[in-house]
Design a protein around this motif. Structure first.
Motif, PDB file in Angstrom:
ATOM      1  N   GLU A  63       1.179   3.178  13.362  1.00 56.40           N
ATOM      2  CA  GLU A  63       0.003   3.206  14.235  1.00 56.40           C
ATOM      3  C   GLU A  63      -0.831   4.443  13.902  1.00 56.40           C
ATOM      4  O   GLU A  63      -2.048   4.371  13.725  1.00 56.40           O
ATOM      5  CB  GLU A  63       0.415   3.217  15.711  1.00 56.40           C
ATOM      6  CG  GLU A  63      -0.798   3.263  16.635  1.00 56.40           C
ATOM      7  CD  GLU A  63      -0.418   3.093  18.092  1.00 56.40           C
ATOM      8  OE1 GLU A  63      -0.431   1.956  18.571  1.00 56.40           O
ATOM      9  OE2 GLU A  63      -0.133   4.119  18.751  1.00 56.40           O
ATOM     10  N   LYS A  64      -0.136   5.565  13.749  1.00 56.06           N
ATOM     11  CA  LYS A  64      -0.826   6.828  13.468  1.00 56.06           C
ATOM     12  C   LYS A  64      -1.504   6.783  12.089  1.00 56.06           C
ATOM     13  O   LYS A  64      -2.680   7.130  11.944  1.00 56.06           O
ATOM     14  CB  LYS A  64       0.207   7.953  13.515  1.00 56.06           C
ATOM     15  CG  LYS A  64      -0.374   9.322  13.557  1.00 56.06           C
ATOM     16  CD  LYS A  64       0.690  10.331  13.940  1.00 56.06           C
ATOM     17  CE  LYS A  64       0.292  11.674  13.355  1.00 56.06           C
ATOM     18  NZ  LYS A  64       1.428  12.520  13.070  1.00 56.06           N
ATOM     19  N   SER A  72       0.839  -1.199   0.000  1.00 56.13           N
ATOM     20  CA  SER A  72       0.000   0.000   0.000  1.00 56.13           C
ATOM     21  C   SER A  72       0.876   1.252   0.000  1.00 56.13           C
ATOM     22  O   SER A  72       1.815   1.360   0.805  1.00 56.13           O
ATOM     23  CB  SER A  72      -0.879   0.011   1.250  1.00 56.13           C
ATOM     24  OG  SER A  72      -1.390   1.312   1.439  1.00 56.13           O
ATOM     25  N   PRO A  73       0.588   2.224  -0.873  1.00 56.03           N
ATOM     26  CA  PRO A  73       1.408   3.449  -0.888  1.00 56.03           C
ATOM     27  C   PRO A  73       1.344   4.218   0.434  1.00 56.03           C
ATOM     28  O   PRO A  73       2.221   5.032   0.736  1.00 56.03           O
ATOM     29  CB  PRO A  73       0.817   4.273  -2.040  1.00 56.03           C
ATOM     30  CG  PRO A  73      -0.422   3.584  -2.480  1.00 56.03           C
ATOM     31  CD  PRO A  73      -0.438   2.204  -1.934  1.00 56.03           C
ATOM     32  N   ARG A  74       0.340   3.918   1.238  1.00 54.12           N
ATOM     33  CA  ARG A  74       0.222   4.577   2.551  1.00 54.12           C
ATOM     34  C   ARG A  74       1.446   4.244   3.428  1.00 54.12           C
ATOM     35  O   ARG A  74       1.832   5.028   4.283  1.00 54.12           O
ATOM     36  CB  ARG A  74      -1.054   4.114   3.269  1.00 54.12           C
ATOM     37  CG  ARG A  74      -2.332   4.545   2.588  1.00 54.12           C
ATOM     38  CD  ARG A  74      -2.733   5.961   2.962  1.00 54.12           C
ATOM     39  NE  ARG A  74      -3.175   6.056   4.350  1.00 54.12           N
ATOM     40  CZ  ARG A  74      -3.050   7.147   5.100  1.00 54.12           C
ATOM     41  NH1 ARG A  74      -2.476   8.224   4.597  1.00 54.12           N
ATOM     42  NH2 ARG A  74      -3.501   7.174   6.343  1.00 54.12           N
ATOM     43  N   ILE A  75       1.978   3.040   3.199  1.00 55.93           N
ATOM     44  CA  ILE A  75       3.153   2.625   3.983  1.00 55.93           C
ATOM     45  C   ILE A  75       4.299   3.608   3.791  1.00 55.93           C
ATOM     46  O   ILE A  75       4.980   3.998   4.740  1.00 55.93           O
ATOM     47  CB  ILE A  75       3.570   1.183   3.579  1.00 55.93           C
ATOM     48  CG1 ILE A  75       2.555   0.210   4.163  1.00 55.93           C
ATOM     49  CG2 ILE A  75       5.013   0.855   4.007  1.00 55.93           C
ATOM     50  CD1 ILE A  75       2.826  -1.243   3.932  1.00 55.93           C
ATOM     51  N   TRP A  76       4.480   4.044   2.543  1.00 59.96           N
ATOM     52  CA  TRP A  76       5.610   4.937   2.252  1.00 59.96           C
ATOM     53  C   TRP A  76       5.328   6.359   2.699  1.00 59.96           C
ATOM     54  O   TRP A  76       6.257   7.140   2.898  1.00 59.96           O
ATOM     55  CB  TRP A  76       5.972   4.860   0.759  1.00 59.96           C
ATOM     56  CG  TRP A  76       6.159   3.425   0.364  1.00 59.96           C
ATOM     57  CD1 TRP A  76       5.359   2.694  -0.459  1.00 59.96           C
ATOM     58  CD2 TRP A  76       7.165   2.522   0.867  1.00 59.96           C
ATOM     59  NE1 TRP A  76       5.810   1.400  -0.515  1.00 59.96           N
ATOM     60  CE2 TRP A  76       6.919   1.265   0.283  1.00 59.96           C
ATOM     61  CE3 TRP A  76       8.242   2.656   1.751  1.00 59.96           C
ATOM     62  CZ2 TRP A  76       7.713   0.149   0.560  1.00 59.96           C
ATOM     63  CZ3 TRP A  76       9.040   1.553   2.009  1.00 59.96           C
ATOM     64  CH2 TRP A  76       8.767   0.320   1.418  1.00 59.96           C
ATOM     65  N   GLU A  77       4.033   6.695   2.836  1.00 59.30           N
ATOM     66  CA  GLU A  77       3.704   7.996   3.432  1.00 59.30           C
ATOM     67  C   GLU A  77       4.046   7.955   4.914  1.00 59.30           C
ATOM     68  O   GLU A  77       4.663   8.858   5.465  1.00 59.30           O
ATOM     69  CB  GLU A  77       2.213   8.290   3.270  1.00 59.30           C
ATOM     70  CG  GLU A  77       1.831   8.712   1.869  1.00 59.30           C
ATOM     71  CD  GLU A  77       0.314   8.798   1.710  1.00 59.30           C
ATOM     72  OE1 GLU A  77      -0.388   9.159   2.673  1.00 59.30           O
ATOM     73  OE2 GLU A  77      -0.163   8.454   0.605  1.00 59.30           O
ATOM     74  N   ALA A  78       3.644   6.859   5.561  1.00 60.43           N
ATOM     75  CA  ALA A  78       3.887   6.727   7.002  1.00 60.43           C
ATOM     76  C   ALA A  78       5.386   6.702   7.301  1.00 60.43           C
ATOM     77  O   ALA A  78       5.859   7.368   8.231  1.00 60.43           O
ATOM     78  CB  ALA A  78       3.227   5.453   7.518  1.00 60.43           C
ATOM     79  N   ARG A 125      14.470   3.698  17.372  1.00 61.72           N
ATOM     80  CA  ARG A 125      13.498   3.992  18.444  1.00 61.72           C
ATOM     81  C   ARG A 125      12.142   3.364  18.111  1.00 61.72           C
ATOM     82  O   ARG A 125      12.083   2.285  17.534  1.00 61.72           O
ATOM     83  CB  ARG A 125      13.373   5.509  18.654  1.00 61.72           C
ATOM     84  CG  ARG A 125      14.686   6.163  19.025  1.00 61.72           C
ATOM     85  CD  ARG A 125      14.515   7.630  19.344  1.00 61.72           C
ATOM     86  NE  ARG A 125      14.278   8.439  18.161  1.00 61.72           N
ATOM     87  CZ  ARG A 125      13.159   9.109  17.910  1.00 61.72           C
ATOM     88  NH1 ARG A 125      12.182   9.121  18.794  1.00 61.72           N
ATOM     89  NH2 ARG A 125      13.021   9.796  16.800  1.00 61.72           N
ATOM     90  N   ASP A 126      11.033   4.108  18.413  1.00 62.49           N
ATOM     91  CA  ASP A 126       9.696   3.587  18.107  1.00 62.49           C
ATOM     92  C   ASP A 126       9.125   4.305  16.881  1.00 62.49           C
ATOM     93  O   ASP A 126       7.919   4.347  16.676  1.00 62.49           O
ATOM     94  CB  ASP A 126       8.766   3.766  19.317  1.00 62.49           C
ATOM     95  CG  ASP A 126       8.721   5.220  19.776  1.00 62.49           C
ATOM     96  OD1 ASP A 126       9.453   6.064  19.188  1.00 62.49           O
ATOM     97  OD2 ASP A 126       7.983   5.526  20.723  1.00 62.49           O
ATOM     98  N   PHE A 127      10.039   4.910  16.090  1.00 64.92           N
ATOM     99  CA  PHE A 127       9.599   5.758  14.986  1.00 64.92           C
ATOM    100  C   PHE A 127       8.660   5.032  14.018  1.00 64.92           C
ATOM    101  O   PHE A 127       7.538   5.474  13.772  1.00 64.92           O
ATOM    102  CB  PHE A 127      10.811   6.319  14.227  1.00 64.92           C
ATOM    103  CG  PHE A 127      10.433   7.087  12.995  1.00 64.92           C
ATOM    104  CD1 PHE A 127       9.955   8.380  13.088  1.00 64.92           C
ATOM    105  CD2 PHE A 127      10.526   6.504  11.729  1.00 64.92           C
ATOM    106  CE1 PHE A 127       9.579   9.092  11.940  1.00 64.92           C
ATOM    107  CE2 PHE A 127      10.146   7.199  10.584  1.00 64.92           C
ATOM    108  CZ  PHE A 127       9.675   8.501  10.697  1.00 64.92           C
ATOM    109  N   ASP A 128       9.106   3.895  13.483  1.00 68.78           N
ATOM    110  CA  ASP A 128       8.337   3.264  12.403  1.00 68.78           C
ATOM    111  C   ASP A 128       6.985   2.744  12.885  1.00 68.78           C
ATOM    112  O   ASP A 128       5.941   3.034  12.282  1.00 68.78           O
ATOM    113  CB  ASP A 128       9.149   2.125  11.776  1.00 68.78           C
ATOM    114  CG  ASP A 128      10.488   2.624  11.280  1.00 68.78           C
ATOM    115  OD1 ASP A 128      10.570   3.068  10.135  1.00 68.78           O
ATOM    116  OD2 ASP A 128      11.456   2.607  12.072  1.00 68.78           O
ATOM    117  N   LEU A 129       7.008   1.966  13.960  1.00 71.38           N
ATOM    118  CA  LEU A 129       5.726   1.431  14.450  1.00 71.38           C
ATOM    119  C   LEU A 129       4.807   2.571  14.890  1.00 71.38           C
ATOM    120  O   LEU A 129       3.597   2.525  14.672  1.00 71.38           O
ATOM    121  CB  LEU A 129       5.957   0.447  15.603  1.00 71.38           C
ATOM    122  CG  LEU A 129       6.533  -0.920  15.210  1.00 71.38           C
ATOM    123  CD1 LEU A 129       6.715  -1.803  16.445  1.00 71.38           C
ATOM    124  CD2 LEU A 129       5.637  -1.638  14.191  1.00 71.38           C
TER     125      LEU A 129
END
Ligand code: ATP
Length: 475
Positions: A309-310, A70-76, A301-305
């Motif tokens: 989540e957001k 999903s392109p949303r992954i690369w936005e996140a 850190r917790d950046f990616d997850l």
């Protein structure tokens, strides 16, 4: 040293380890095909990584996520906006350059000072505004023309999913495998009964539209990554980071067999540290042209997850039964590229002996090349050779032995050329053992087993050959 690189490239070409992609059409910049031996070597490198990180550990599981997601992954993850390199184009010859690489060259050659910039002014060679200032007075390294101001160029390859090519169907070829791991993190958590600390490992293709692919396969546009995301409780990250830097260096030396003196760590300077990373260290290898990155180890850190989540609205928190708390885990990421390791392994195992090791009449004048691959990396493990090809009884016996051995090892049967030439051909592609069938074999049921490195030859009973080879290969 450059000379060594040329020799290695010539060997790669001669023996068909790697080919330029689409060569009959003139090649296609930054893409490569791996030939039969190259494919074996690449697979063995991947197996070595997988064995150490997944097979032999209880705290890491494997994954094979899709390349297009999903392109949303690369936005996140920030790739849509941030995953870019600065590009500068020559106004005269239209050659394109990585502006940050140009800056580094200018700094390292002392040119920056000659252009009137102080160290303080260009402390951060990756700063786009400083690049613009400097490159306005610098010249194209190829034709001396004027350089245009650098602009950001996104490295992701775009494609369309489905029959309509509009903005709603835009998708990307993944530029790293890591985000597939973060996107499947919850599925792993829900189905695998894993508990922190644990890791998810993945090997797979990644694609980057590099502005200047180069140094052969070192910087290509399609490559494979081996990435681990190791999740830990916040607060335990510094210790885990230290553990993984040591463990990865151990792996390079003990498992992959690279020479320790050709490896070093390079911690990132604060100004080059990605904004989400708490710490990052590169593992560098001493290639014939200089030290260069083969792996990056980062505390993300917790950046990616947190971002996923957001952006997804899915709760990605971990419920910690030990203290009944809920949190997004921190993650340590060791990430390396298979092609860079492939090249490093070749450089590390390459040896040329002037005049040759074997004092036969054919060999004396020629330089002899050996690839001293470790046994587990060698693309072909054993070769079976009849002493003479015009003696049917020798050929039949050698083929019979080959049939048995190839069920267990990657084997090669070779009957052409003198035995000395055949040994040298095998040394050149790093085959650790050769089994030679001669006239004594027919009488005594034994063969000669030749060792690539020591060139020692021992007589071995055919009945004991499989057992002995298994022992030598540790299987
Ligand atoms: P570089 O600074 O050399 O461009 P990077 O820091 O962008 O590399 P990462 O994003 O950290 O690289 O990727 C992890 C690993 O993937 C690298 O250490 C390298 O081994 C490999 N890799 C990255 N880009 C390429 C490429 N274009 N070709 C081959 N391997 C690559």
């Amino acid at each position: 040293m450059e000379d060594t690189a040329a020799k290695i490239l010539s060997l790669i070409k001669r023996r068909g380890l790697v080919f330029p992609s689409s060569e009959i059409y003139g090649g296609f910049g930054g893409f490569f095909d791996f030939g039969p031996l190259g494919t074996e070597l690449k697979n063995n490198i991947k197996k070595t990584w997988w064995r150490a990180l997944v097979q032999k550990r209880d705290d890491i599981v494997g994954l094979d996520s899709s390349i297009i997601m999903s392109p949303r992954i690369w936005e996140a993850s920030g790739h849509t906006t941030e995953f870019s390199d600065p590009l500068s184009e020559c106004k005269a010859c239209h050659k394109r350059f990585r502006a940050d690489h140009l800056m580094e060259k200018l700094r390292d050659s002392g040119e920056l000072k000659k252009l009137g910039f102080t160290d303080e002014e260009v402390k951060d060679t990756a700063d786009i505004n400083q690049m613009a200032k400097v490159l306005a007075s610098a010249k194209c390294p190829d034709c001396g023309g004027e350089l245009a101001a650098p602009r950001k160029f996104n490295l992701m390859f775009r494609t369309f999913v489905g029959p309509v090519e509009d903005s709603a169907s835009v998708a990307y070829l993944r530029p790293e495998t890591a985000q597939g791991i973060f996107a499947s993190y919850k599925n792993i958590l829900d189905t695998q009964r894993v508990k922190l600390p644990f890791g998810i490992a993945q090997i797979g293709k990644a694609f980057r539209n590099e502005i200047t692919p180069g140094n052969f396969i070192f910087r290509s546009r399609e490559f494979e990554q081996m990435e681990l995301e190791y999740f830990i409780k916040p607060g335990e990250d510094d210790k885990a980071f230290e553990y993984w830097t040591k463990e990865r260096m151990r792996w390079y030396v003990e498992d992959l067999g690279l020479k320790e003196e050709n490896l070093r760590f390079r911690p990132h300077r604060p100004d080059e540290l990605a904004h989400y990373a708490k710490a990052c260290v590169d593992v560098e290898y001493k290639f014939p042209w200089g030290w260069a990155e083969i792996e990056g180890i980062a505390n993300r850190r917790d950046f990616d997850l947190g971002r996923h989540e957001k952006f997804s609205g899915t709760d990605l928190k971990y419920f910690d039964e030990t203290d009944k708390s809920s949190y997004i885990p921190f993650v340590i990421e060791p990430s390396c590229g298979v092609e860079r390791l492939f090249f490093a392994v070749l450089c590390d195992s390459f040896e040329e002996i002037q005049g040759g090791r074997t004092q036969t009449t054919e060999a004396v004048k020629e330089a002899e090349t050996i690839l001293r691959f470790t046994k587990n990396l060698a693309p072909v493990k054993v070769a079976v050779l009849p002493l003479l090809k015009n003696k049917p009884e020798l050929v039949a016996k050698a083929k019979e032995i080959h049939e048995t051995l190839k069920k267990l090892f990657m084997c090669r049967y070779d009957e052409t050329g003198s035995i000395g030439r055949r040994y040298r051909r095998l040394d050149e592609v790093g085959v650790p053992y050769a089994v030679t069938v001669d006239f004594d074999t027919l009488q005594n049921n034994d063969v000669t087993l030749r060792d690539r490195d020591t060139m020692q030859q021992e007589r071995v009973k055919i009945a004991e050959l499989v057992g002995l080879l298994k022992e030598k290969f540790g299987c």
